[in-house]
Design a protein around this motif. Sequence first.
Motif, PDB file in Angstrom:
ATOM      1  N   LEU A   1       0.826  -1.203   0.000  1.00  0.00           N
ATOM      2  CA  LEU A   1       0.000   0.000   0.000  1.00  0.00           C
ATOM      3  C   LEU A   1       0.864   1.258   0.000  1.00  0.00           C
ATOM      4  O   LEU A   1       0.380   2.340  -0.319  1.00  0.00           O
ATOM      5  CB  LEU A   1      -0.919   0.016   1.228  1.00  0.00           C
ATOM      6  CG  LEU A   1      -1.920  -1.134   1.309  1.00  0.00           C
ATOM      7  CD1 LEU A   1      -2.667  -1.079   2.629  1.00  0.00           C
ATOM      8  CD2 LEU A   1      -2.888  -1.088   0.145  1.00  0.00           C
TER       9      LEU A   1
ATOM     10  N   HIS B   1      -2.205   4.078  -4.431  1.00  0.00           N
ATOM     11  CA  HIS B   1      -2.818   3.429  -5.583  1.00  0.00           C
ATOM     12  C   HIS B   1      -3.927   4.311  -6.137  1.00  0.00           C
ATOM     13  O   HIS B   1      -4.712   4.875  -5.387  1.00  0.00           O
ATOM     14  CB  HIS B   1      -3.413   2.080  -5.174  1.00  0.00           C
ATOM     15  CG  HIS B   1      -2.385   1.034  -4.911  1.00  0.00           C
ATOM     16  ND1 HIS B   1      -1.776   0.314  -5.919  1.00  0.00           N
ATOM     17  CD2 HIS B   1      -1.831   0.601  -3.764  1.00  0.00           C
ATOM     18  CE1 HIS B   1      -0.902  -0.519  -5.382  1.00  0.00           C
ATOM     19  NE2 HIS B   1      -0.916  -0.369  -4.072  1.00  0.00           N
TER      20      HIS B   1
ATOM     21  N   PHE C   1     -11.041   5.217   2.259  1.00  0.00           N
ATOM     22  CA  PHE C   1      -9.988   4.685   1.389  1.00  0.00           C
ATOM     23  C   PHE C   1      -8.613   5.282   1.674  1.00  0.00           C
ATOM     24  O   PHE C   1      -7.593   4.627   1.490  1.00  0.00           O
ATOM     25  CB  PHE C   1     -10.336   4.930  -0.078  1.00  0.00           C
ATOM     26  CG  PHE C   1     -11.508   4.143  -0.569  1.00  0.00           C
ATOM     27  CD1 PHE C   1     -11.606   2.774  -0.335  1.00  0.00           C
ATOM     28  CD2 PHE C   1     -12.535   4.751  -1.282  1.00  0.00           C
ATOM     29  CE1 PHE C   1     -12.685   2.039  -0.795  1.00  0.00           C
ATOM     30  CE2 PHE C   1     -13.626   4.018  -1.739  1.00  0.00           C
ATOM     31  CZ  PHE C   1     -13.697   2.667  -1.497  1.00  0.00           C
TER      32      PHE C   1
ATOM     33  N   PHE D   1      -5.699   3.666   3.602  1.00  0.00           N
ATOM     34  CA  PHE D   1      -4.946   2.619   2.927  1.00  0.00           C
ATOM     35  C   PHE D   1      -4.206   3.127   1.690  1.00  0.00           C
ATOM     36  O   PHE D   1      -3.647   2.336   0.932  1.00  0.00           O
ATOM     37  CB  PHE D   1      -5.885   1.483   2.532  1.00  0.00           C
ATOM     38  CG  PHE D   1      -6.573   0.849   3.715  1.00  0.00           C
ATOM     39  CD1 PHE D   1      -5.839   0.248   4.722  1.00  0.00           C
ATOM     40  CD2 PHE D   1      -7.953   0.865   3.821  1.00  0.00           C
ATOM     41  CE1 PHE D   1      -6.464  -0.330   5.817  1.00  0.00           C
ATOM     42  CE2 PHE D   1      -8.584   0.282   4.913  1.00  0.00           C
ATOM     43  CZ  PHE D   1      -7.834  -0.310   5.920  1.00  0.00           C
TER      44      PHE D   1
ATOM     45  N   PHE E   1      -5.493   4.755  -0.964  1.00  0.00           N
ATOM     46  CA  PHE E   1      -6.210   4.673  -2.231  1.00  0.00           C
ATOM     47  C   PHE E   1      -6.840   6.010  -2.605  1.00  0.00           C
ATOM     48  O   PHE E   1      -7.255   6.782  -1.745  1.00  0.00           O
ATOM     49  CB  PHE E   1      -7.334   3.639  -2.155  1.00  0.00           C
ATOM     50  CG  PHE E   1      -6.849   2.235  -2.041  1.00  0.00           C
ATOM     51  CD1 PHE E   1      -6.280   1.599  -3.134  1.00  0.00           C
ATOM     52  CD2 PHE E   1      -6.931   1.557  -0.842  1.00  0.00           C
ATOM     53  CE1 PHE E   1      -5.819   0.300  -3.025  1.00  0.00           C
ATOM     54  CE2 PHE E   1      -6.465   0.260  -0.727  1.00  0.00           C
ATOM     55  CZ  PHE E   1      -5.917  -0.371  -1.823  1.00  0.00           C
TER      56      PHE E   1
END
Lengths: 207, 207
Positions: free
Chosen positions: A80, A84, A104, A107, A109
């Motif tokens: 992670l 991403h 999100f 993490f 994202f």
Amino acid sequence: MRYHKIPDETVRRLPVYLRGLVFYSEKGLKNISSHDLAKLVAVNPWQIRKDFSYFGDFGTPGVGYDIHKLIKEISRILKLDGGHRAALVGVGNLGAALLAYGGFEVFGFEIAAAFDIAEHKIGQRVHGVEIEDAARIATLGERGIGLGIIAVPRTAAQGIAEEFVSAGIRGILNFSPVHIDVPKKVKVITIDIAMDLARLPYYMPAG
Amino acid sequence: MRYHKIPDETVRRLPVYLRGLVFYSEKGLKNISSHDLAKLVAVNPWQIRKDFSYFGDFGTPGVGYDIHKLIKEISRILKLDGGHRAALVGVGNLGAALLAYGGFEVFGFEIAAAFDIAEHKIGQRVHGVEIEDAARIATLGERGIGLGIIAVPRTAAQGIAEEFVSAGIRGILNFSPVHIDVPKKVKVITIDIAMDLARLPYYMPAG
DNA sequence: CTATGTGAATTTATTCACAGCA
DNA sequence: TGCTGTGAATAAATTCACATAG
């Protein structure tokens, strides 16, 4: 046991720990015992210690675990770190909910693109993301987006998955209640919210 | 092995089988082999046979399993027969998506009530369900609703859970990314969609 | 000859119990 | 003394292999 492969069940728990650790970290704490973390995430202390023992040496006897080091290491293991970018297809009720969802970031994202086929949605902005024509999914490869999220009706899901694969997407999160077939080089995780609900009555104490 | 307790992992797969079996049933099929069902639900044939063997005798060697009998039996085991009425709290993006979601019927669920605290939402209808003032959660007990769904911001989740418990709710599906504390007589299942996403990069083949 | 059902073997995961470090 | 880290013990789940039924 630092050289063993990490068990799948442990990998499944790592995001749970990560969320708990970030929560404590934001409160300014530096260390936490397996016992205290256990209370937050609803896992046994010995299970936590065993899990952490698979990948290192973060605890100090009598003190607890170094929260910052653990967050870094779990992020690294789950790949992670570095972040991403994900693309969402289908900006209906569920898609809009995902764009609005704040969970999100912890993490790493970011939903960096959104697509739909409905003419009247294209060009609109939802939570800062402009909705593009689904025909443009093919451009994802050039845009450095490696994850795809499917939030379309079940009949369209397989087709979107194939477009994702053509565009070079390597991981798909599928919210349609249907099994999706993709080449082995692509990992799919399907979330069917009704399936978790379906287990609830079984585990409910009789009344 | 008809007299053994059904393993938890088998219980987790039962809704998966159920959805697949209903799918086949709607196509008009009467029987299905473990091999064919396996392809649909992405579970090994021997795993399916083992799972079914825990609770009965539905197969005919050379023919396959009786789809109708299996659907009935799995529904009975999961206590889905008879149906369930659920109450939703929080009609934001996610809540609206849940009201619109068509995947609950297969399992016999109906969202029979919806609540929110926002003045301007109260009285409106979303997908046929009228939004009520959250203060009325206490009336759920009298209305024969036994399941609660939490789709509110994380800071409000624990409070709603407690209102559910006071109202006599015995099972809670929680979409807030936070652990919820309730008495042992109540079963909570938490779904954190970001957590599944968080495992995706780990399992993605390197590229 | 096909496909189930299930004991037995294997693999995987959980739990315990305690040695050893701060 | 408090808490980690981990071998050993236990428990659980998966996989296999094959006897058996239609």
